[in-house]
Design an enzyme around this catalytic site. Sequence first.
Site, PDB file in Angstrom:
ATOM      1  N   GLY A 158       0.813  -1.205   0.000  1.00 31.97           N
ATOM      2  CA  GLY A 158       0.000   0.000   0.000  1.00 31.97           C
ATOM      3  C   GLY A 158       0.842   1.248   0.000  1.00 31.97           C
ATOM      4  N   PRO A 159       0.221   2.402  -0.222  1.00 35.74           N
ATOM      5  CA  PRO A 159       0.959   3.674  -0.224  1.00 35.74           C
ATOM      6  C   PRO A 159       1.565   3.967   1.143  1.00 35.74           C
ATOM      7  CG  PRO A 159      -1.254   3.922  -1.162  1.00 35.74           C
ATOM      8  CD  PRO A 159      -1.208   2.578  -0.513  1.00 35.74           C
ATOM      9  N   HIS A 192      -7.922  35.187 -11.614  1.00 31.34           N
ATOM     10  CA  HIS A 192      -7.569  33.795 -11.935  1.00 31.34           C
ATOM     11  C   HIS A 192      -8.341  32.825 -11.032  1.00 31.34           C
ATOM     12  CE1 HIS A 192      -4.592  30.642 -13.227  1.00 31.34           C
ATOM     13  NE2 HIS A 192      -5.038  30.100 -12.110  1.00 31.34           N
ATOM     14  N   GLU A 193      -8.254  33.033  -9.712  1.00 29.34           N
ATOM     15  CA  GLU A 193      -8.915  32.114  -8.777  1.00 29.34           C
ATOM     16  C   GLU A 193     -10.435  32.215  -8.890  1.00 29.34           C
ATOM     17  OE1 GLU A 193      -7.278  29.892  -7.393  1.00 29.34           O
ATOM     18  OE2 GLU A 193      -5.287  30.690  -7.799  1.00 29.34           O
ATOM     19  N   HIS A 203     -11.518  29.958 -11.718  1.00 30.37           N
ATOM     20  CA  HIS A 203     -11.654  28.549 -11.324  1.00 30.37           C
ATOM     21  C   HIS A 203     -12.993  28.324 -10.618  1.00 30.37           C
ATOM     22  CE1 HIS A 203      -7.779  27.070 -12.502  1.00 30.37           C
ATOM     23  NE2 HIS A 203      -7.102  27.916 -11.738  1.00 30.37           N
ATOM     24  N   GLY A 219       2.219   5.500   4.720  1.00 34.67           N
ATOM     25  CA  GLY A 219       1.383   6.108   5.745  1.00 34.67           C
ATOM     26  C   GLY A 219       0.031   5.482   5.939  1.00 34.67           C
ATOM     27  N   THR A 220      -0.247   4.343   5.284  1.00 34.17           N
ATOM     28  CA  THR A 220      -1.574   3.742   5.386  1.00 34.17           C
ATOM     29  C   THR A 220      -1.696   2.773   6.553  1.00 34.17           C
ATOM     30  OG1 THR A 220      -0.859   2.145   3.711  1.00 34.17           O
ATOM     31  CG2 THR A 220      -2.180   4.012   2.967  1.00 34.17           C
ATOM     32  N   GLY A 221      -0.606   2.504   7.269  1.00 32.53           N
ATOM     33  CA  GLY A 221      -0.702   1.686   8.477  1.00 32.53           C
ATOM     34  C   GLY A 221      -0.241   0.255   8.312  1.00 32.53           C
ATOM     35  N   LYS A 222       0.669  -0.016   7.374  1.00 33.14           N
ATOM     36  CA  LYS A 222       1.148  -1.393   7.170  1.00 33.14           C
ATOM     37  C   LYS A 222       1.938  -1.875   8.388  1.00 33.14           C
ATOM     38  CE  LYS A 222       3.291  -0.201   3.408  1.00 33.14           C
ATOM     39  NZ  LYS A 222       2.837   1.190   3.314  1.00 33.14           N
TER      40      LYS A 222
END
Length: 654
Positions: free
Chosen positions: A222-223, A445-446, A449, A225-228
């Site tokens: 898993g990525p 600009h903002e 969006h 920081g996901t808690g492995k």
Amino acid sequence: MPRFNMNWIYGLIIIALGLLFFTGGGNMMAGSVKQEATYTKFQEYVNKGYANNVVVNTEQKTLKMFVKPENTRDVFGKDPKQLGEKPYVSVQIGSIDELEKYLTDAQKAAKIKDFAFDNDKGGHFTDILIQIVPFVLLIAIWIFIMRRMGSGGAGGGSGVFNVGKSKAKMYEKGNEIGITFKDVAGQEGAKQEVQEIVEFLKSPQKYTDLGGKIPKGALLVGPPGTGKTLLAKAVAGEAGVPFFSMSGSDFVEMFVGVGASRVRDLFHQAKEKSPCIIFIDEIDAVGRARSKNPSMGGNDERENTLNALLTEMDGFGTNSGVIILAATNRADMLDSALLRAGRFDRQINVDLPDLPERKEIFQVHLRPVKVDETVDIDFLSRQTPGFSGADIANVCNEAALIAARHNSSAVGKQDFLDAVDRIIGGLEKKTKIMTAAEKRTIALHEAGHATVSWFCEHADPLVKVSIVPRGRALGAAWYLPEERQITTKEQMLDEMCALMGGRAAEELFTGHISTGAMNDLERATKSAYGMVAYAGMSDKIPNISFYNNQEYQFQKPYSETTAKIIDDEVMKMVNEQYNRAKQILQENSEGHKKLADLLISREVIFAEDVEEIFGKRPWVSRSEEIMEDNTPKLEDMPDEVKAAEEEHRRSQGL
């Protein structure tokens, strides 16, 4: 016979050095034979011409009369060969002035060659110490180094002679770590997968009676920081068996063959403690795919370590009761032999948490935080899409720090929002100097969006817009992405149109374009290439995917003609959405101007402000539906997880 000990050699060396210094050996004490005499006898020897030279010690009130070699028999009664180089007569003296006068007259009369004065207080003892201390220090350093080279226990590997020993940290009982499944929020699927491993270690006969075998290994993928790692610790805590923990880099050493030796030693210790669990974090450090080129890496140390690991996990030997847990976020780089059944029987995906799981993770990390009544966990969960468990823990910590900085008695909702902004966008830079023209361009600009996304059905719902510089960004628009399992072409085009709204607003309302849209253009271009080349969403090349993740791919899987078509389709797609954004802005130019003016005056505006200008958005976010529909049901959980979850919900008053 007594056993040999290195201390015997050290003792013999020290005794030999002592004999060398204190028995006249060497040059340090050579010629030191002396004879005591009275001052009258001394004068007699001088008058007879026996004295060669005289050295007077004014501090100790003594003198040394060194005797001429030809007169040593007259003074000492022995042959010169028996007396050494410089035999002398030691005499106690009285008045220094009288002695100096006498020696001056004797020198003039040619009775002595010369005389000198010496003010040394310490005698020979200081000289001996000065010359002995370096040798003693060298011996002490040698003993220290030899002991360090041979030090270290079976599991420490701290000494040179123990460099091949495993560096794994062992917990005799896994529950010493103090982490169980109730400390792991979310990840219900992953917990259910590893629960069988815990069950087998607790009651293996339940499975063996039916002919089942324990899984030899489980790989947590898993990525970051996901808690492995947290899940592996929870497995150890629930199982209550010996737990060996180490990192994949612990096998790597500068010496050849050390990695393989440490693998063998680790499994040897584990077999002695079975049933037990071995946890290898970041296994990709030693488990990468072996080179297919025989001229490269044929004798690579990492490959030797991997070969030893493959043999120990599923070779001719047996690992009864030893379970391997490993974690990595780069499973695509691992060797296929390591991933086959019989080694890592299970690959457990530990993904980023979805909306209901983020709510559970917030509940865990908010336990030690003093929060007030304004904090809504459901709202925080919706404000943190794509956050991992580690990111959520960081949000809670940052919110507490921000509240403490403001001298608050509790952490409030605004503190959490500021923490999310800090993590996503970076630190506020209100002191950055901008001209009025630059500030107006950023506001337009903002606002572009915000306006375009408001009128695109599938664009993400707007949360707030800011023109306060954060990190490298001069302004930003925050959205609440819908967590979709699949994405349609219409949704991707609407998102691309919203991205182009900033550049379109600059061109329409300022008459020029700027570099402020670089990030928007980059994201839109990548999205367009993904749609055309990977997802098969173009008109001229439909239903074709050129995605290829094979390693060592040196050529494109399509011709130059197809490449030209891809480029044309991407350019057409981006320009269509750009023109669409300009059309939306032209139709709502008055509302866009109000929005930009409001941004200039307040710097930060929220979705409520946009709603006042443009009216209520006709499309509603699915976040609330997801939160309601995907809340995990207790009846669907395993018994052990269900008990821990019930206890947790009672403690939270849920």
